[in-house]
Design an enzyme around this catalytic site. Structure first.
Site, PDB file in Angstrom:
ATOM      1  N   LYS A 220       2.838 -14.223   9.737  1.00 54.14           N
ATOM      2  CA  LYS A 220       3.521 -15.434  10.205  1.00 54.14           C
ATOM      3  C   LYS A 220       4.732 -15.810   9.354  1.00 54.14           C
ATOM      4  CE  LYS A 220      -0.307 -17.534  12.694  1.00 54.14           C
ATOM      5  NZ  LYS A 220      -1.181 -18.697  12.891  1.00 54.14           N
TER       6      LYS A 220
ATOM      7  N   ASP B 234       1.634 -23.816  16.317  1.00 54.97           N
ATOM      8  CA  ASP B 234       0.280 -24.108  15.822  1.00 54.97           C
ATOM      9  C   ASP B 234       0.071 -25.614  15.641  1.00 54.97           C
ATOM     10  OD1 ASP B 234      -0.934 -21.604  15.739  1.00 54.97           O
ATOM     11  OD2 ASP B 234      -0.135 -21.129  13.754  1.00 54.97           O
TER      12      ASP B 234
ATOM     13  N   LEU C  78     -10.820 -25.131  12.431  1.00 54.50           N
ATOM     14  CA  LEU C  78      -9.817 -24.228  13.011  1.00 54.50           C
ATOM     15  C   LEU C  78     -10.442 -22.898  13.420  1.00 54.50           C
ATOM     16  CD1 LEU C  78      -7.735 -26.248  12.102  1.00 54.50           C
ATOM     17  CD2 LEU C  78      -6.365 -24.394  11.205  1.00 54.50           C
TER      18      LEU C  78
ATOM     19  N   GLY D  12     -12.066 -24.684  17.025  1.00 54.48           N
ATOM     20  CA  GLY D  12     -10.707 -24.136  16.990  1.00 54.48           C
ATOM     21  C   GLY D  12     -10.199 -23.529  18.294  1.00 54.48           C
TER      22      GLY D  12
ATOM     23  N   LYS E 189      -1.793 -23.489  -4.400  1.00 58.65           N
ATOM     24  CA  LYS E 189      -1.333 -23.410  -3.002  1.00 58.65           C
ATOM     25  C   LYS E 189      -1.350 -24.788  -2.334  1.00 58.65           C
ATOM     26  CE  LYS E 189      -2.848 -19.721  -0.659  1.00 58.65           C
ATOM     27  NZ  LYS E 189      -3.899 -18.703  -0.343  1.00 58.65           N
TER      28      LYS E 189
END
Ligand code: NDP
Length: 281
Positions: free
Chosen positions: A68, A104, A225, A248, A157
């Site tokens: 992605k 998304d 998800l 999800g 992150k």
């Protein structure tokens, strides 16, 4: 629409993907002769594969793990919200020019609308800080939540996502994944989203829920998800604790519907697409 057009999904590995089922149901409904193909692509072949999308018979494609972010460098244009998220999940080919989009976050928001769940002024907890967590953060901000906590095993992150959205007004905090079940304010959180791959079939720990749902408020909403399995350990535990849940699969369909609209410039037959994977209200 010309005949014999192609669209597809690029990722690696792809294994069993629901994308052809969802898209073919929509193409059939609108009478389009578009072949939706599975383009499993090793990284060393990725650049050439993206280049091949410029062909006049290709409408575009859906991009999934692990590409992605990686494919962005091969495109001519990137839509603004995809730039903010720093990831794309759709490439559209218009006369040989490739543009990248992220649907998304829209899929997430539209699935909440579908289940008539409002998130405005609510407090949210995102567990996970991978690619999908960025899209969720974007969706929550656009949906005007009051506050967001991001919790991840690798704290760095989570910090990066906070930094990515630092220009927005929404209050974003981060917290250590190991401390999650000790968070004293857990009962005050309205929306808990699992954006880790915990609970996923074939993932790092298919039997594990990312949080102890007995610590949550019964008025909360638990959103996973992960869509394979449809009832994950997180959702099963939440249901057992009488907490509302969303899986999800609906987000997968709604992101596909937005992708369909980019591909065809036509309104997606959403009920048909939902029906193709067995979702009914
Ligand atoms: P990434 O690989 O980018 O991120 C994975 C996340 O899971 C990271 O936060 C990672 O933490 C965390 N994680 C992995 N293993 C563990 C573990 N053992 N304990 C704690 N945390 C762990 O994946 P994505 O963000 O793209 O996807 C996450 C999930 O969401 C997948 O199951 C995917 O299928 C699903 N998804 C669903 C979509 C839908 O439409 N429904 C759309 C996109 C994704 P760390 O950073 O520490 O490694």
């Amino acid at each position: 629409m010309q005949n014999n057009m192609k669209a597809g999904i690029i990722g690696y590995p792809l294994g069993h993907t629901l994308s052809p089922t969802i898209h073919n149901s929509a193409f059939n409904e609108l009478g389009y002769n578009i072949d939706f193909q599975i383009w499993e692509t090793e990284e060393k072949l990725l650049k050439d594969k993206i280049q091949s999308l410029r062909n006049e018979n290709v409408l575009g494609c859906c991009i999934t793990l692990p590409y992605k972010k990686k494919v962005m460098q091969y495109l001519d244009n990137i839509d603004n919200s995809a730039k903010e998220i720093d990831a794309i999940n759709w490439i559209i080919n218009k006369n040989g020019t490739l543009s990248g989009y992220n649907t998304d976050w829209l899929g997430f928001i539209n699935s909440l609308d579908f289940y008539k769940k409002s998130i405005k002024n609510k407090s949210a907890l995102i567990i996970g800080a991978g690619g999908s967590a960025k899209a969720i953060c974007q969706g929550l901000i656009k949906g005007k939540v009051k506050s967001i906590i991001i919790s991840n095993r690798t704290l760095q992150k989570a910090e990066e996502i906070k930094e990515l959205f630092a220009n927005n007004q929404t209050d974003i905090k981060i917290m250590d994944f190991k401390e999650l079940n000790n968070l004293t304010t857990l009962k005050e959180i309205d929306l808990i989203i699992n954006a880790t791959s915990l609970g996923m079939t074939g993932g790092p720990d298919p039997k594990k829920s990312p949080i102890d749902t007995s610590l949550l408020n019964t008025r909360a909403l638990c959103y996973d998800l992960v869509y394979s399995p449809q009832i994950t350990p997180f959702l099963r535990d939440a249901k057992n604790n009488k907490i509302d849940t969303i899986g999800g699969l609906s987000m997968l369909v709604f992101q596909a519907a937005s992708g369909f609209e980019l591909l065809t410039n036509k309104k997606a037959p959403i009920n048909t697409m939902l029906d193709s994977v067995g979702i009914k209200l």
